[in-house]
Scaffold this motif. Structure first.
Motif, PDB file in Angstrom:
ATOM      1  N   GLY A 218      -3.262  20.420  -2.225  1.00 48.22           N
ATOM      2  CA  GLY A 218      -2.690  19.614  -3.206  1.00 48.22           C
ATOM      3  C   GLY A 218      -3.284  18.113  -3.520  1.00 48.22           C
ATOM      4  N   LEU A 219      -2.561  17.567  -4.228  1.00 53.82           N
ATOM      5  CA  LEU A 219      -3.015  16.144  -4.604  1.00 53.82           C
ATOM      6  C   LEU A 219      -2.535  15.157  -3.482  1.00 53.82           C
ATOM      7  CD1 LEU A 219      -2.257  16.077  -8.281  1.00 53.82           C
ATOM      8  CD2 LEU A 219      -4.407  16.009  -7.486  1.00 53.82           C
ATOM      9  N   PHE A 220      -3.193  14.104  -3.349  1.00 58.79           N
ATOM     10  CA  PHE A 220      -2.903  13.013  -2.353  1.00 58.79           C
ATOM     11  C   PHE A 220      -3.453  11.630  -3.081  1.00 58.79           C
ATOM     12  CE2 PHE A 220      -3.815   9.724   0.726  1.00 58.79           C
ATOM     13  CZ  PHE A 220      -2.930   9.762   1.739  1.00 58.79           C
TER      14      PHE A 220
ATOM     15  N   HIS B  22       1.258  16.465 -10.657  1.00 63.14           N
ATOM     16  CA  HIS B  22       0.237  15.735 -11.342  1.00 63.14           C
ATOM     17  C   HIS B  22       0.685  13.893 -11.287  1.00 63.14           C
ATOM     18  CE1 HIS B  22       3.560  15.723 -14.285  1.00 63.14           C
ATOM     19  NE2 HIS B  22       2.946  14.562 -14.887  1.00 63.14           N
ATOM     20  N   VAL B  23      -0.357  13.204 -11.368  1.00 63.75           N
ATOM     21  CA  VAL B  23      -0.240  11.936 -11.465  1.00 63.75           C
ATOM     22  C   VAL B  23      -0.362  11.237 -12.697  1.00 63.75           C
ATOM     23  CG1 VAL B  23      -1.343   9.706 -10.455  1.00 63.75           C
ATOM     24  CG2 VAL B  23      -1.262  11.822  -9.084  1.00 63.75           C
ATOM     25  N   ARG B  24       0.584  10.642 -13.104  1.00 69.00           N
ATOM     26  CA  ARG B  24       0.431   9.859 -14.508  1.00 69.00           C
ATOM     27  C   ARG B  24       0.306   8.423 -14.240  1.00 69.00           C
ATOM     28  NH1 ARG B  24       3.552   7.348 -18.397  1.00 69.00           N
ATOM     29  NH2 ARG B  24       2.880   7.586 -20.473  1.00 69.00           N
ATOM     30  N   TRP B  25      -0.697   8.011 -14.841  1.00 63.51           N
ATOM     31  CA  TRP B  25      -1.614   6.609 -14.519  1.00 63.51           C
ATOM     32  C   TRP B  25      -1.327   5.989 -15.944  1.00 63.51           C
ATOM     33  CZ3 TRP B  25      -6.622   5.950 -11.748  1.00 63.51           C
ATOM     34  CH2 TRP B  25      -7.203   4.697 -11.967  1.00 63.51           C
TER      35      TRP B  25
ATOM     36  N   LEU C  56       0.707  -1.138  -0.182  1.00 58.84           N
ATOM     37  CA  LEU C  56       0.071   0.095  -0.021  1.00 58.84           C
ATOM     38  C   LEU C  56       0.929   1.261  -0.264  1.00 58.84           C
ATOM     39  CD1 LEU C  56      -2.957   1.135   0.327  1.00 58.84           C
ATOM     40  CD2 LEU C  56      -2.497   1.183   2.789  1.00 58.84           C
ATOM     41  N   LEU C  57       0.536   2.177  -0.976  1.00 58.95           N
ATOM     42  CA  LEU C  57       1.090   3.517  -0.946  1.00 58.95           C
ATOM     43  C   LEU C  57       0.282   4.601  -0.553  1.00 58.95           C
ATOM     44  CD1 LEU C  57       3.570   5.474  -2.166  1.00 58.95           C
ATOM     45  CD2 LEU C  57       1.925   5.554  -3.979  1.00 58.95           C
ATOM     46  N   THR C  58       0.675   5.463   0.410  1.00 57.42           N
ATOM     47  CA  THR C  58       0.012   6.927   0.453  1.00 57.42           C
ATOM     48  C   THR C  58       1.232   8.039   0.234  1.00 57.42           C
ATOM     49  OG1 THR C  58       0.446   6.948   2.763  1.00 57.42           O
ATOM     50  CG2 THR C  58      -1.580   5.972   2.026  1.00 57.42           C
ATOM     51  N   ALA C  59       0.734   9.169  -0.699  1.00 55.06           N
ATOM     52  CA  ALA C  59       1.779  10.113  -0.736  1.00 55.06           C
ATOM     53  C   ALA C  59       0.831  11.240  -0.988  1.00 55.06           C
ATOM     54  CB  ALA C  59       2.460   9.769  -1.858  1.00 55.06           C
ATOM     55  N   ARG C  60       1.465  12.433  -0.474  1.00 54.16           N
ATOM     56  CA  ARG C  60       0.785  13.832  -0.411  1.00 54.16           C
ATOM     57  C   ARG C  60       1.571  14.713  -1.345  1.00 54.16           C
ATOM     58  NH1 ARG C  60      -2.233  15.088   3.320  1.00 54.16           N
ATOM     59  NH2 ARG C  60      -1.957  13.341   4.840  1.00 54.16           N
ATOM     60  N   GLU C  61       1.216  15.740  -1.990  1.00 54.99           N
ATOM     61  CA  GLU C  61       1.749  16.805  -2.726  1.00 54.99           C
ATOM     62  C   GLU C  61       2.993  17.344  -1.849  1.00 54.99           C
ATOM     63  OE1 GLU C  61       1.121  20.609  -5.389  1.00 54.99           O
ATOM     64  OE2 GLU C  61      -0.275  19.009  -5.524  1.00 54.99           O
ATOM     65  N   THR C  62       2.716  17.831  -0.672  1.00 57.49           N
ATOM     66  CA  THR C  62       3.693  18.260   0.085  1.00 57.49           C
ATOM     67  C   THR C  62       3.225  18.034   1.690  1.00 57.49           C
ATOM     68  OG1 THR C  62       3.498  20.341  -1.250  1.00 57.49           O
ATOM     69  CG2 THR C  62       4.704  20.855   1.041  1.00 57.49           C
ATOM     70  N   GLY C  63       4.279  17.356   2.142  1.00 55.37           N
ATOM     71  CA  GLY C  63       4.090  16.894   3.777  1.00 55.37           C
ATOM     72  C   GLY C  63       3.799  17.964   4.599  1.00 55.37           C
ATOM     73  N   GLY C  64       2.703  17.562   5.592  1.00 58.38           N
ATOM     74  CA  GLY C  64       2.181  18.853   6.236  1.00 58.38           C
ATOM     75  C   GLY C  64       1.203  19.542   6.078  1.00 58.38           C
ATOM     76  N   GLN C  65       0.933  19.516   4.898  1.00 57.05           N
ATOM     77  CA  GLN C  65      -0.138  20.253   3.865  1.00 57.05           C
ATOM     78  C   GLN C  65      -1.246  19.376   3.381  1.00 57.05           C
ATOM     79  OE1 GLN C  65       1.364  23.246   1.292  1.00 57.05           O
ATOM     80  NE2 GLN C  65       3.151  23.848   2.609  1.00 57.05           N
ATOM     81  N   VAL C  66      -2.430  20.105   3.969  1.00 57.83           N
ATOM     82  CA  VAL C  66      -3.620  19.559   3.413  1.00 57.83           C
ATOM     83  C   VAL C  66      -3.758  19.908   1.608  1.00 57.83           C
ATOM     84  CG1 VAL C  66      -5.966  19.602   3.327  1.00 57.83           C
ATOM     85  CG2 VAL C  66      -4.794  19.311   5.340  1.00 57.83           C
TER      86      VAL C  66
ATOM     87  N   VAL D  69      -8.137  15.699  -3.625  1.00 58.73           N
ATOM     88  CA  VAL D  69      -7.610  17.194  -3.933  1.00 58.73           C
ATOM     89  C   VAL D  69      -7.921  17.963  -2.666  1.00 58.73           C
ATOM     90  CG1 VAL D  69      -8.000  19.102  -5.417  1.00 58.73           C
ATOM     91  CG2 VAL D  69      -8.077  16.835  -6.564  1.00 58.73           C
ATOM     92  N   ASP D  70      -6.959  18.584  -2.103  1.00 58.22           N
ATOM     93  CA  ASP D  70      -7.105  19.556  -1.176  1.00 58.22           C
ATOM     94  C   ASP D  70      -7.818  18.834   0.178  1.00 58.22           C
ATOM     95  OD1 ASP D  70      -5.799  21.278  -2.747  1.00 58.22           O
ATOM     96  OD2 ASP D  70      -7.656  22.057  -3.427  1.00 58.22           O
ATOM     97  N   GLY D  71      -7.618  17.556   0.298  1.00 58.55           N
ATOM     98  CA  GLY D  71      -8.011  16.670   1.292  1.00 58.55           C
ATOM     99  C   GLY D  71      -9.411  16.338   1.152  1.00 58.55           C
ATOM    100  N   HIS D  72     -10.011  16.424  -0.009  1.00 63.17           N
ATOM    101  CA  HIS D  72     -11.221  15.742  -0.363  1.00 63.17           C
ATOM    102  C   HIS D  72     -11.218  14.799  -1.319  1.00 63.17           C
ATOM    103  CE1 HIS D  72     -13.170  19.339   1.887  1.00 63.17           C
ATOM    104  NE2 HIS D  72     -12.359  19.978   1.169  1.00 63.17           N
ATOM    105  N   PRO D  73     -11.696  13.569  -1.043  1.00 66.26           N
ATOM    106  CA  PRO D  73     -11.621  12.380  -2.018  1.00 66.26           C
ATOM    107  C   PRO D  73     -12.250  12.757  -3.104  1.00 66.26           C
ATOM    108  CG  PRO D  73     -12.025  11.678   0.319  1.00 66.26           C
ATOM    109  CD  PRO D  73     -12.096  13.070   0.133  1.00 66.26           C
ATOM    110  N   ALA D  74     -11.934  12.384  -4.316  1.00 70.59           N
ATOM    111  CA  ALA D  74     -12.471  12.624  -5.605  1.00 70.59           C
ATOM    112  C   ALA D  74     -12.429  11.009  -6.380  1.00 70.59           C
ATOM    113  CB  ALA D  74     -11.595  13.515  -6.483  1.00 70.59           C
ATOM    114  N   LEU D  75     -11.467  10.390  -6.590  1.00 69.58           N
ATOM    115  CA  LEU D  75     -11.482   8.982  -7.117  1.00 69.58           C
ATOM    116  C   LEU D  75     -11.367   8.064  -5.976  1.00 69.58           C
ATOM    117  CD1 LEU D  75      -9.052   8.420 -10.300  1.00 69.58           C
ATOM    118  CD2 LEU D  75     -11.611   8.490  -9.875  1.00 69.58           C
ATOM    119  N   VAL D  76     -12.562   7.274  -5.657  1.00 73.63           N
ATOM    120  CA  VAL D  76     -12.749   6.740  -4.190  1.00 73.63           C
ATOM    121  C   VAL D  76     -13.045   5.179  -4.427  1.00 73.63           C
ATOM    122  CG1 VAL D  76     -13.567   8.910  -3.531  1.00 73.63           C
ATOM    123  CG2 VAL D  76     -15.277   7.211  -4.359  1.00 73.63           C
TER     124      VAL D  76
END
Length: 652
Positions: A422-424, A544-547, A410-420, A448-455
């Protein structure tokens, strides 16, 4: 009394063993455990100085909750209600009443301690007596003595030790511990009967029955093991009156917990999801805390490296606010009503010396009450008795930059550590035989900014079907309702043999990259030779995320579809259909939107389906609906690839 084997000889004050089995020496347990009835970890009602010093916000929260319950009639449990599960598979109609009794008793017990008011003591007496009068403390879905081929009603001569029987036993034990003198004033019979019933239904079965599946002698275990053991341990430490009985119970608890910890991945990942962590890792911590406290630190299971990793799971899957990465049956939002008690996490972090774990617990609590009444009286009592917890200030969430669990995959990663902001992103590998499994190998979640979009939708209210042979007919369990492909009508299949292959992860400051082969999660009839999924998270100037998916089949496919589950109705856009035209799927969130771009020239127009959520558990997380987008290539081939580019954009 038979001595249990240990992985390494242990002596109090010596070097710590390398497993919980190393503590399991009955002779040494007899030396370090307290005498029966001598463990007093929390103040009782007679300590008026303690209870009158509880802060005003906590006092108000507890009394308000207790008054809300007292304004209602006590729920009635009937034979017809029990049989309802046997006849229909419905769990909630009986369980709602069952748990309401216990929630009210917890709230009333805390109110009684705070106020020492006779009215609250009487309410506690009613709750205790109602539970003592119940034929069983087991819920219908768990009592295998009362299934279709049995009597269809619980047999009092065959007590079944499930999660909630154990939980009820501990509730009664804690109630007697803090309010025993007030119950004695009403009738000396209450104490005698309570102890007898807990011994008959909980302690004797735990000491004499070896066939419980949760115990660990017949195969793998899940959260049932530490959850039940934590409550059994409470019952024994508080109520057992014979030293040999206490030692036997603790020895068997250690045996069971060793199976649980040994079967846990070294990375500390919880494949049951974040909600179940609160009854897996958190319950293990409760067991370790009771053993540590009762033996004055002689039994210190917190020293095990794997245990330390378990404590780090919740904050590393935290997205923002009460949103978390969810896998399996774990919901995407914390269910604070019953399972989540931040103090348990705080104490876990304190014992393991992990400041981020403790900080996340303080963030979850905020600046409000030290505790509020939930289903576990013991958890609230420990929180109230912990002066360090009461005085600890609130804290920002750690908001870990990235985490990778190599065994759990399992991976979790956010755009900037310590900040809501950005992308997660989260990517899941693993296998489809996990506890509380969904067929979800390769699923990608994006916020996006702490709100799930793809879920991931999570799970509805449990019914009999959720734990029966038709589990994977439920839409939330199927891979067609996760962010993974369907090939020629074939979905992923359940079972540990259906798993991700050749999983790799590369985590850097500017870029995170995960690559895995999904082919092993599908049946052979699907004809997948390989299905490489690579998810690359670029954190540079334009994050950005490239899938990218690339596949090879053993035949020319007739159909192929990539499903995407979104939290809001997506807006669709496309180019002119020519070479290089760009299609867009825009998923709005309360702030910015998630923009997904793809090469429209290679796909048919996307199909969007609204999924109405008429289940209270699902709608409580997502609201009235989710949406599913189906992307299908116009000419699916034996070999091929597609790419998606995901980034945040400003709302219209």
């Amino acid at each position: 009394m038979q001595q249990s084997p240990s992985s390494r000889p242990w002596r109090p004050g010596g070097s710590a063993p390398d497993s919980l089995a190393g503590f399991n020496d009955t002779g040494l347990l007899a030396d370090v455990l307290p005498a029966p009835g001598q463990w007093h970890p929390v103040p009782d009602v007679s300590d008026r100085a303690f209870w009158e010093a509880v802060d005003a916000s906590t006092r108000q929260a507890i009394l308000q909750r207790a008054e809300e319950f007292r304004a209602r009639e006590w729920p009635v449990l009937t034979a017809r209600g029990w049989r309802d599960f046997v006849d229909t598979g419905n769990r909630t109609r009986y369980e709602d009443r069952y748990f309401a009794r216990r929630r009210r008793t917890v709230a009333s017990a805390l109110a009684a301690c705070l106020t020492d008011d006779p009215g609250w003591h009487d309410d506690v007496l009613d709750g205790v007596w109602l539970m003592l009068e119940e034929t069983t403390w087991c819920v219908p879905a768990h009592d295998f003595s009362a299934r279709e081929d049995g009597p269809r009603l619980p047999d009092p001569k065959r007590p079944y030790l499930d999660l909630f029987a154990a939980e009820t036993g501990a509730l009664l034990a804690w109630t007697l511990h803090v309010l025993g003198s007030r119950l004695d004033e009403r009738s000396a019979l209450v104490r005698r009967r309570l102890v007898d019933e807990v011994r008959r239904r909980i302690l004797v079965p735990q000491r004499t029955v070896d066939t419980w599946t949760w115990f660990g002698r017949s195969g793998p275990v899940n959260n049932w093991n530490p959850w039940i053991n934590s409550n059994v341990l409470t019952c024994s430490l508080l109520l057992d009156q014979d030293r040999d009985d206490l030692v036997t119970t603790v020895s068997r608890v250690l045996e069971g917990l060793d199976v649980f910890v040994s079967g846990y991945p070294d990375d500390g990942g919880c494949d049951e999801g974040q909600m179940y962590w609160w009854r897996a890792g958190a319950s293990l911590s409760e067991c370790l805390e009771q053993l540590y406290d009762a033996t004055s630190g002689a039994l210190d299971g917190y020293t095990l490296p794997k245990v330390r990793e378990m404590a780090r799971y919740p904050h590393r899957v935290h997205i923002a606010d009460d949103w978390y990465v969810n896998v399996g049956d774990g919901p995407a939002r914390t269910e604070a009503a019953d399972t989540v008690e931040p103090h348990v996490l705080y104490r876990f972090g304190r014992r393991t010396g992990d400041d981020e774990v403790a900080a996340h617990a303080r963030y979850m609590r905020g600046e409000g009450a030290v505790t509020v009444p939930r289903l576990s009286l013991g958890r609230s009592l420990f929180a109230l008795a912990d002066r360090d917890w009461a005085e600890a200030p609130g804290s920002p969430a750690p908001l870990t930059a990235q985490a990778w669990w190599p065994q759990t995959q399992l991976l979790t990663a956010r755009e900037t550590g310590g900040q809501v902001e950005g992308l997660f992103v989260s990517v899941k590998g693993g296998h489809n035989g996990e506890s509380h499994n969904h067929n979800d190998i390769g699923t990608v979640l994006v916020s996006v900014d702490g709100h799930p979009a793809l879920v991931d939708a999570g799970v509805a209210q449990y019914t009999r079907q959720h734990f029966g042979p038709r589990r994977y007919e439920i839409w939330t369990m199927r891979s067609d309702y996760h962010n993974v492909p369907n090939v020629d009508g074939h979905e992923q299949l359940p079972g540990s043999e259906f798993r991700a292959r050749d999983v790799t992860a590369d985590l850097g400051n500017d870029r995170v990259d995960v690559r895995l082969d999904l082919a092993g999660a599908y049946p052979k009839d699907a004809g997948l030779v390989h299905w490489w999924r690579q998810v690359t998270f670029e954190r540079r100037k334009s994050a950005h995320v490239r899938w990218h998916d690339e596949w090879g089949l053993d035949h020319e496919p007739d159909s192929m579809t990539l499903h995407l589950i979104t939290s809001a109705e997506p807006d669709l856009g496309s180019g002119d259909g020519g070479s290089g035209s760009t299609g867009t799927i825009r998923v709005p969130t309360p702030g910015r939107a998630l923009r997904i771009e793809y090469d429209a020239s290679g796909f048919r127009p996307p199909v969007v389906e609204r999924i109405d959520l008429d289940d209270r558990r699902l709608s409580g997380v997502w609201g009235p609906a989710l949406w599913r987008v189906a992307l299908s290539p116009s000419r699916p081939g034996r070999h091929g690839e597609w790419s998606l580019d995901l980034r945040a954009e400003q709302a219209d």
